[in-house]
Write a protein that holds these residues in place. Structure first.
Motif, PDB file in Angstrom:
ATOM      1  N   THR A  42      10.762  82.849   9.421  1.00 36.37           N
ATOM      2  CA  THR A  42       9.667  82.048   8.846  1.00 36.37           C
ATOM      3  C   THR A  42       9.154  82.628   7.528  1.00 36.37           C
ATOM      4  OG1 THR A  42       7.963  83.271  10.072  1.00 36.37           O
ATOM      5  CG2 THR A  42       8.911  81.327  11.149  1.00 36.37           C
ATOM      6  N   PHE A  43       9.600  83.841   7.187  1.00 39.11           N
ATOM      7  CA  PHE A  43       9.048  84.498   6.001  1.00 39.11           C
ATOM      8  C   PHE A  43       9.521  83.833   4.711  1.00 39.11           C
ATOM      9  CE2 PHE A  43       8.933  87.971   2.818  1.00 39.11           C
ATOM     10  CZ  PHE A  43       7.589  88.269   2.890  1.00 39.11           C
ATOM     11  N   ILE A  44      10.806  83.483   4.625  1.00 37.16           N
ATOM     12  CA  ILE A  44      11.320  82.840   3.421  1.00 37.16           C
ATOM     13  C   ILE A  44      10.661  81.486   3.181  1.00 37.16           C
ATOM     14  CG2 ILE A  44      13.371  81.891   2.302  1.00 37.16           C
ATOM     15  CD1 ILE A  44      13.176  84.934   2.250  1.00 37.16           C
ATOM     16  N   PRO A  45      10.522  80.610   4.202  1.00 37.16           N
ATOM     17  CA  PRO A  45       9.752  79.371   3.974  1.00 37.16           C
ATOM     18  C   PRO A  45       8.329  79.639   3.501  1.00 37.16           C
ATOM     19  CG  PRO A  45      10.997  79.183   6.000  1.00 37.16           C
ATOM     20  CD  PRO A  45      11.166  80.605   5.527  1.00 37.16           C
ATOM     21  N   ALA A  46       7.721  80.724   4.010  1.00 41.58           N
ATOM     22  CA  ALA A  46       6.370  81.068   3.561  1.00 41.58           C
ATOM     23  C   ALA A  46       6.367  81.445   2.085  1.00 41.58           C
ATOM     24  CB  ALA A  46       5.819  82.222   4.407  1.00 41.58           C
ATOM     25  N   ILE A  47       7.359  82.242   1.653  1.00 33.00           N
ATOM     26  CA  ILE A  47       7.450  82.641   0.248  1.00 33.00           C
ATOM     27  C   ILE A  47       7.699  81.432  -0.640  1.00 33.00           C
ATOM     28  CG2 ILE A  47       8.826  83.935  -1.429  1.00 33.00           C
ATOM     29  CD1 ILE A  47       6.985  85.691   0.160  1.00 33.00           C
ATOM     30  N   LEU A  48       8.575  80.527  -0.213  1.00 32.65           N
ATOM     31  CA  LEU A  48       8.845  79.319  -0.996  1.00 32.65           C
ATOM     32  C   LEU A  48       7.592  78.444  -1.098  1.00 32.65           C
ATOM     33  CD1 LEU A  48      12.399  78.391   0.338  1.00 32.65           C
ATOM     34  CD2 LEU A  48      11.818  79.304  -1.913  1.00 32.65           C
ATOM     35  N   THR A  49       6.821  78.393  -0.021  1.00 30.16           N
ATOM     36  CA  THR A  49       5.561  77.645  -0.053  1.00 30.16           C
ATOM     37  C   THR A  49       4.571  78.279  -1.019  1.00 30.16           C
ATOM     38  OG1 THR A  49       5.872  76.997   2.268  1.00 30.16           O
ATOM     39  CG2 THR A  49       3.661  76.752   1.348  1.00 30.16           C
ATOM     40  N   VAL A  50       4.515  79.604  -1.003  1.00 32.10           N
ATOM     41  CA  VAL A  50       3.645  80.329  -1.938  1.00 32.10           C
ATOM     42  C   VAL A  50       4.052  80.031  -3.379  1.00 32.10           C
ATOM     43  CG1 VAL A  50       3.084  82.638  -2.812  1.00 32.10           C
ATOM     44  CG2 VAL A  50       3.007  82.178  -0.355  1.00 32.10           C
ATOM     45  N   ILE A  51       5.355  80.040  -3.645  1.00 28.38           N
ATOM     46  CA  ILE A  51       5.851  79.742  -4.992  1.00 28.38           C
ATOM     47  C   ILE A  51       5.422  78.344  -5.416  1.00 28.38           C
ATOM     48  CG2 ILE A  51       7.959  79.256  -6.306  1.00 28.38           C
ATOM     49  CD1 ILE A  51       9.287  81.565  -4.821  1.00 28.38           C
ATOM     50  N   GLY A  52       5.609  77.374  -4.522  1.00 31.12           N
ATOM     51  CA  GLY A  52       5.231  76.003  -4.836  1.00 31.12           C
ATOM     52  C   GLY A  52       3.743  75.848  -5.093  1.00 31.12           C
ATOM     53  N   PHE A  53       2.934  76.480  -4.248  1.00 33.68           N
ATOM     54  CA  PHE A  53       1.474  76.372  -4.411  1.00 33.68           C
ATOM     55  C   PHE A  53       1.024  77.049  -5.694  1.00 33.68           C
ATOM     56  CE2 PHE A  53      -2.987  76.935  -3.671  1.00 33.68           C
ATOM     57  CZ  PHE A  53      -3.354  75.882  -2.836  1.00 33.68           C
ATOM     58  N   SER A  54       1.590  78.221  -5.975  1.00 31.48           N
ATOM     59  CA  SER A  54       1.213  78.957  -7.182  1.00 31.48           C
ATOM     60  C   SER A  54       1.556  78.171  -8.438  1.00 31.48           C
ATOM     61  CB  SER A  54       1.911  80.318  -7.195  1.00 31.48           C
ATOM     62  OG  SER A  54       1.617  81.023  -8.384  1.00 31.48           O
ATOM     63  N   VAL A  55       2.772  77.606  -8.465  1.00 35.48           N
ATOM     64  CA  VAL A  55       3.182  76.814  -9.626  1.00 35.48           C
ATOM     65  C   VAL A  55       2.303  75.576  -9.775  1.00 35.48           C
ATOM     66  CG1 VAL A  55       5.036  75.383 -10.554  1.00 35.48           C
ATOM     67  CG2 VAL A  55       5.549  77.636  -9.653  1.00 35.48           C
ATOM     68  N   HIS A  56       1.980  74.945  -8.663  1.00 37.60           N
ATOM     69  CA  HIS A  56       1.115  73.767  -8.713  1.00 37.60           C
ATOM     70  C   HIS A  56      -0.228  74.114  -9.345  1.00 37.60           C
ATOM     71  CE1 HIS A  56      -2.306  71.575  -6.839  1.00 37.60           C
ATOM     72  NE2 HIS A  56      -1.576  70.528  -7.142  1.00 37.60           N
ATOM     73  N   ASP A  57      -0.808  75.224  -8.907  1.00 37.54           N
ATOM     74  CA  ASP A  57      -2.110  75.639  -9.437  1.00 37.54           C
ATOM     75  C   ASP A  57      -2.010  75.973 -10.925  1.00 37.54           C
ATOM     76  OD1 ASP A  57      -4.496  75.519  -8.157  1.00 37.54           O
ATOM     77  OD2 ASP A  57      -4.652  77.647  -7.726  1.00 37.54           O
ATOM     78  N   THR A  58      -0.911  76.635 -11.308  1.00 39.80           N
ATOM     79  CA  THR A  58      -0.723  77.010 -12.710  1.00 39.80           C
ATOM     80  C   THR A  58      -0.547  75.774 -13.579  1.00 39.80           C
ATOM     81  OG1 THR A  58       0.302  79.105 -12.050  1.00 39.80           O
ATOM     82  CG2 THR A  58       0.716  78.341 -14.299  1.00 39.80           C
ATOM     83  N   ILE A  59       0.212  74.791 -13.075  1.00 36.07           N
ATOM     84  CA  ILE A  59       0.444  73.566 -13.843  1.00 36.07           C
ATOM     85  C   ILE A  59      -0.849  72.794 -14.056  1.00 36.07           C
ATOM     86  CG2 ILE A  59       1.532  71.289 -13.731  1.00 36.07           C
ATOM     87  CD1 ILE A  59       4.004  72.577 -12.624  1.00 36.07           C
ATOM     88  N   THR A  91      21.793  85.991   2.803  1.00 36.07           N
ATOM     89  CA  THR A  91      22.373  85.530   1.534  1.00 36.07           C
ATOM     90  C   THR A  91      21.799  84.175   1.127  1.00 36.07           C
ATOM     91  OG1 THR A  91      24.431  86.709   2.019  1.00 36.07           O
ATOM     92  CG2 THR A  91      24.529  84.982   0.348  1.00 36.07           C
ATOM     93  N   LYS A  92      21.722  83.261   2.086  1.00 38.02           N
ATOM     94  CA  LYS A  92      21.185  81.928   1.788  1.00 38.02           C
ATOM     95  C   LYS A  92      19.715  81.990   1.396  1.00 38.02           C
ATOM     96  CE  LYS A  92      24.385  79.145   4.557  1.00 38.02           C
ATOM     97  NZ  LYS A  92      24.532  78.204   5.695  1.00 38.02           N
ATOM     98  N   SER A  93      18.971  82.902   1.991  1.00 40.08           N
ATOM     99  CA  SER A  93      17.553  83.048   1.659  1.00 40.08           C
ATOM    100  C   SER A  93      17.380  83.504   0.212  1.00 40.08           C
ATOM    101  CB  SER A  93      16.895  84.054   2.612  1.00 40.08           C
ATOM    102  OG  SER A  93      16.952  83.613   3.942  1.00 40.08           O
ATOM    103  N   ILE A  94      18.202  84.474  -0.204  1.00 35.84           N
ATOM    104  CA  ILE A  94      18.127  84.963  -1.581  1.00 35.84           C
ATOM    105  C   ILE A  94      18.477  83.858  -2.567  1.00 35.84           C
ATOM    106  CG2 ILE A  94      19.159  86.568  -3.236  1.00 35.84           C
ATOM    107  CD1 ILE A  94      19.498  88.535  -0.889  1.00 35.84           C
ATOM    108  N   TRP A  95      19.537  83.095  -2.262  1.00 35.16           N
ATOM    109  CA  TRP A  95      19.932  81.998  -3.141  1.00 35.16           C
ATOM    110  C   TRP A  95      18.851  80.924  -3.214  1.00 35.16           C
ATOM    111  CZ3 TRP A  95      23.062  81.702  -6.963  1.00 35.16           C
ATOM    112  CH2 TRP A  95      24.211  82.491  -7.012  1.00 35.16           C
ATOM    113  N   ALA A  96      18.186  80.668  -2.103  1.00 34.33           N
ATOM    114  CA  ALA A  96      17.105  79.672  -2.094  1.00 34.33           C
ATOM    115  C   ALA A  96      15.994  80.073  -3.052  1.00 34.33           C
ATOM    116  CB  ALA A  96      16.552  79.501  -0.680  1.00 34.33           C
ATOM    117  N   LEU A  97      15.642  81.358  -3.057  1.00 35.05           N
ATOM    118  CA  LEU A  97      14.602  81.850  -3.959  1.00 35.05           C
ATOM    119  C   LEU A  97      15.040  81.762  -5.416  1.00 35.05           C
ATOM    120  CD1 LEU A  97      13.354  84.996  -2.011  1.00 35.05           C
ATOM    121  CD2 LEU A  97      12.094  82.885  -2.402  1.00 35.05           C
TER     122      LEU A  97
END
Length: 299
Positions: A194-211, A128-134
């Motif tokens: 470790t998968f949710i931190p990996a997904i959050l890192t991917v989100i951050g990197f992707s947004v950074h590149d897009t910005i 539940t916490k992982s879904i909310w984090a995303l």
């Protein structure tokens, strides 16, 4: 320094967007058909990894060893040349030690490498916490981009940059999820904590590149009054080398971790490799072309 590169990315936007639709559909279908093979962190249960000093008994023989314990349907698989991994329902420390003693009847020098036990309530709470984090991360990203680009109102409203960035993320994240659905189905790869931190890192990197690309579009819009399509294509060409070099540097490090970082980090690194790779692709070939498509629809 002048950039002499001139890739016709926006001109070929239908190809890039069409390709994205195809592999995103494959990823979503894979996810829908098979889902993710989640680890005990999310389902609850016990995981035991042992190392044999001699030859490893067959899975059938090991299954017979465990029949006397009330542990449900144990999942047994080999990991490497001398390791075996056992996954079964949540057990007490007393049962854990009895299982170890039973396994040592085949090899007195057997070594326990890992034992994890998580109750089903904790597993549900973590899920539940992982879904909310995303969800929270996606909302904050949209708000942040809308705020940063609030002074850019022509020819695309500032909030549209945020929406396009989110759409891009909905392209990147399903790609990684679909990949792990396939790996879970055909390779038994599980989703761990470790998968949710990996997904959050991917989100951050992707947004950074897009910005980075969007910010260059913003600068060029303030300096030029040419066609929006041409300004966007110029902006991409001015940032593409930086994006590729940055991503390549990160991917080289992650590839080293994947091959030499040990079993616990292997699929964490793979999630980042897939996510950062597709995130770099989407920031160049998906995000900016979507801005142009949206602009043309509004005219």
């Amino acid at each position: 320094q002048k950039n002499n590169m001139n890739f016709a990315i926006i001109k070929n936007r239908n190809f890039w967007l069409g390709t994205a639709v195809v592999y995103t559909t494959v990823a979503l279908v894979s996810l829908g058909l098979w889902g993710l093979k989640v680890g005990i962190e999310y389902t609850g249960g016990s995981l035991l990894q042992v190392e044999y000093s001699n030859s490893i008994p067959s899975i059938a023989a090991l299954s017979d060893r465990l029949k006397g314990f009330d542990i449900g349907d144990a999942e047994i698989k080999q990991a490497g040349q001398h390791d075996m991994i056992f996954r079964f329902r949540d057990v007490s420390e007393e049962t854990h030690q009895k299982i170890l003693a039973e396994l040592k009847k085949d090899d007195a020098q057997l070594t326990e490498k890992t034992f994890e036990s998580i109750g089903p309530i904790i597993g549900h709470e973590l899920k539940t916490k992982s879904i909310w984090a995303l969800v929270i991360a996606l909302i904050l990203i949209c708000l942040y981009i809308s705020f940063v680009f609030r002074k850019v109102s022509h020819p695309i409203a500032s909030w549209k940059y945020g929406i396009v960035a989110l759409v891009t993320l909905f392209h990147d994240v399903p790609f990684v999820l679909g990949l792990f659905a396939i790996l879970g189905k055909f390779g038994g790869v599980e989703i761990t904590s470790t998968f949710i931190p990996a997904i959050l890192t991917v989100i951050g990197f992707s947004v950074h590149d897009t910005i980075v690309v969007f910010d260059r579009i913003r600068e060029n819009l303030q300096k030029s009054r040419g066609a929006f399509e041409d300004i966007v294509n110029t902006s991409i060409n001015q940032t593409v080398v930086r994006s590729l070099n940055t991503s390549l540097t990160v991917l080289l490090v992650l590839t080293s971790i994947f091959f030499f970082g040990g079993e616990s980090l292997k699929y964490f690194a793979l999630a980042l490799i897939a996510g950062i790779g597709i995130g770099t692709y989407s920031s160049i070939f998906i995000a900016s072309p979507l801005l142009v498509v949206w602009h043309k629809w509004g005219n």
